[in-house]
Design a protein around this motif. Structure first.
Motif, PDB file in Angstrom:
ATOM      1  N   GLU A 122      16.048  27.163  34.280  1.00 26.23           N
ATOM      2  CA  GLU A 122      16.058  26.468  34.603  1.00 26.23           C
ATOM      3  C   GLU A 122      17.290  25.195  34.679  1.00 26.23           C
ATOM      4  O   GLU A 122      17.890  24.643  35.582  1.00 26.23           O
ATOM      5  N   GLY A 123      17.517  25.801  33.085  1.00 23.72           N
ATOM      6  CA  GLY A 123      19.471  24.303  33.109  1.00 23.72           C
ATOM      7  C   GLY A 123      20.395  25.408  33.146  1.00 23.72           C
ATOM      8  O   GLY A 123      20.103  26.331  33.625  1.00 23.72           O
ATOM      9  N   SER A 124      21.208  24.616  32.500  1.00 21.43           N
ATOM     10  CA  SER A 124      22.616  25.809  32.395  1.00 21.43           C
ATOM     11  C   SER A 124      22.687  26.538  30.961  1.00 21.43           C
ATOM     12  O   SER A 124      22.005  26.585  30.217  1.00 21.43           O
ATOM     13  N   ILE A 125      23.577  27.711  31.523  1.00 18.91           N
ATOM     14  CA  ILE A 125      23.495  29.016  30.521  1.00 18.91           C
ATOM     15  C   ILE A 125      23.613  28.580  29.568  1.00 18.91           C
ATOM     16  O   ILE A 125      23.434  29.468  28.379  1.00 18.91           O
ATOM     17  N   ASP A 126      24.397  27.931  29.797  1.00 14.42           N
ATOM     18  CA  ASP A 126      25.835  27.047  28.157  1.00 14.42           C
ATOM     19  C   ASP A 126      24.322  26.819  27.373  1.00 14.42           C
ATOM     20  O   ASP A 126      24.605  27.029  25.890  1.00 14.42           O
ATOM     21  N   ASN A 127      23.325  26.188  27.350  1.00 12.10           N
ATOM     22  CA  ASN A 127      22.244  25.829  26.198  1.00 12.10           C
ATOM     23  C   ASN A 127      21.772  26.776  25.517  1.00 12.10           C
ATOM     24  O   ASN A 127      20.834  26.623  24.703  1.00 12.10           O
ATOM     25  N   LEU A 128      21.839  28.361  26.228  1.00 16.18           N
ATOM     26  CA  LEU A 128      21.411  29.382  25.661  1.00 16.18           C
ATOM     27  C   LEU A 128      22.262  30.286  24.665  1.00 16.18           C
ATOM     28  O   LEU A 128      21.670  31.000  23.793  1.00 16.18           O
ATOM     29  N   ARG A 129      23.222  29.391  24.632  1.00 19.94           N
ATOM     30  CA  ARG A 129      25.021  31.019  24.244  1.00 19.94           C
ATOM     31  C   ARG A 129      24.533  30.436  22.257  1.00 19.94           C
ATOM     32  O   ARG A 129      24.220  29.165  22.055  1.00 19.94           O
ATOM     33  N   LEU A 130      24.360  31.797  21.785  1.00 13.91           N
ATOM     34  CA  LEU A 130      24.663  32.199  20.342  1.00 13.91           C
ATOM     35  C   LEU A 130      26.347  31.737  19.618  1.00 13.91           C
ATOM     36  O   LEU A 130      26.009  30.756  18.808  1.00 13.91           O
TER      37      LEU A 130
END
Length: 291
Positions: free
Chosen positions: A229-237
């Motif tokens: 629900e946030g930014s996908i940037d927070n999920l990047r490896l």
């Protein structure tokens, strides 16, 4: 009387000349520097191997807001006797609207007479018909912005190739990843491994671009989708698109036939919470040697 490949390639070059006169400004018409010369060499010596398929991009500006729509063109050797591969894309379009635009474009091109040059016609059609899709996209974006939280999906693709050596191929991979705001890496050598992560439509576009015109021995081994629900940037490896070149073993001669140190690669994967991918890529469980 049957039309030959040579005659088709001659017509393709004539159409490129017309398009260059229509789009003379820098950045409007993008074509690999060796594309036309390689066809010209073949036309002078038709006994030689076929040149790569002609591939180029045309940047169009649509509407009063001058929204950029890019038409990507890939021509089979027998075009215009067979249909070209055309794909219109714009950062201003959502995935579904982009799909609808391309479906309409393909339908229009299929209605034209077979054997006629049609890229110029496709250019005009995109200029005349993109605006409603762009306006719908703007309205959809404004509606979505009113929502408190919007779910996004991070898409991550793990791609395996028998090898990655050529400089022009590596340049294509890095340029495409940068253009589409993808992070990940490219492991050069033998084997070659690519990871890209970002929005799904951008990953799909990257996969489409690097596979053509004809990259053999490449496959997408694994795909990961993570919703947030946030930014996908927070999920990047990965924080950028990295160039991986580990210690190699083998012949450093003209063949460039060298194998990368997969132990170092496994360590790199584990540092990026991806150790499980090693078995997916290579079919064996990775183990680090004790030091």
């Amino acid at each position: 009387m049957a039309v030959t490949v040579k005659e088709c390639l001659e017509l393709q070059l004539l159409e490129v000349e017309m398009l260059l006169s229509m789009f003379p400004k820098r950045g409007e018409f993008s074509l690999d520097a060796d594309a036309v010369p390689s066809i010209q060499r073949y036309l002078r010596n038709a006994d030689a191997a076929l040149p790569p398929q002609l591939e180029y991009r045309i940047a169009l500006h649509v509407g009063e807001a001058e929204v950029k729509v890019e038409l990507q063109v890939l021509l089979p050797h027998m075009y215009p006797q067979v249909a070209p591969q055309l794909f219109a894309r714009s950062d201003a379009l959502h995935r579904q609207q982009q799909l609808q635009l391309n479906t309409r474009l393909a339908s229009h091109i299929s209605s034209l007479d077979s054997g006629d040059l049609c890229v110029c016609e496709a250019v005009q059609w995109v200029k005349d018909n993109s605006l409603p899709f762009l306006e719908n996209s703007k309205a959809s974006s404004e509606c979505a912005s009113e929502q408190v939280r919007v779910k996004e999906m991070l898409h991550r693709m793990w791609i395996y190739s028998h090898h990655i050596y050529r400089q022009e191929l590596r340049k294509k991979i890095f340029d495409c990843a940068k253009k589409l705001n993808l992070t990940g890496f490219c492991l050069t050598g033998k084997p070659g491994v690519i990871c890209v992560e970002g929005l799904q439509e951008n990953c799909d576009e990257f996969w489409r671009v690097i596979r053509y015109p004809n990259w053999k021995h490449i496959s997408c081994k694994h795909v990961e989708n993570i919703e947030t629900e946030g930014s996908i940037d927070n999920l990047r490896l990965f924080h950028s698109f990295e160039d991986l070149q580990f210690q190699a073993h083998g012949d450093y001669g003209l063949r460039n036939d060298y194998h990368m140190d997969l132990g170092q690669f496994l360590e790199f994967l584990k540092q990026h919470q991806s150790g499980h991918i090693f078995q997916i890529l290579f079919g064996v469980e990775g183990k680090l040697s004790d030091n």
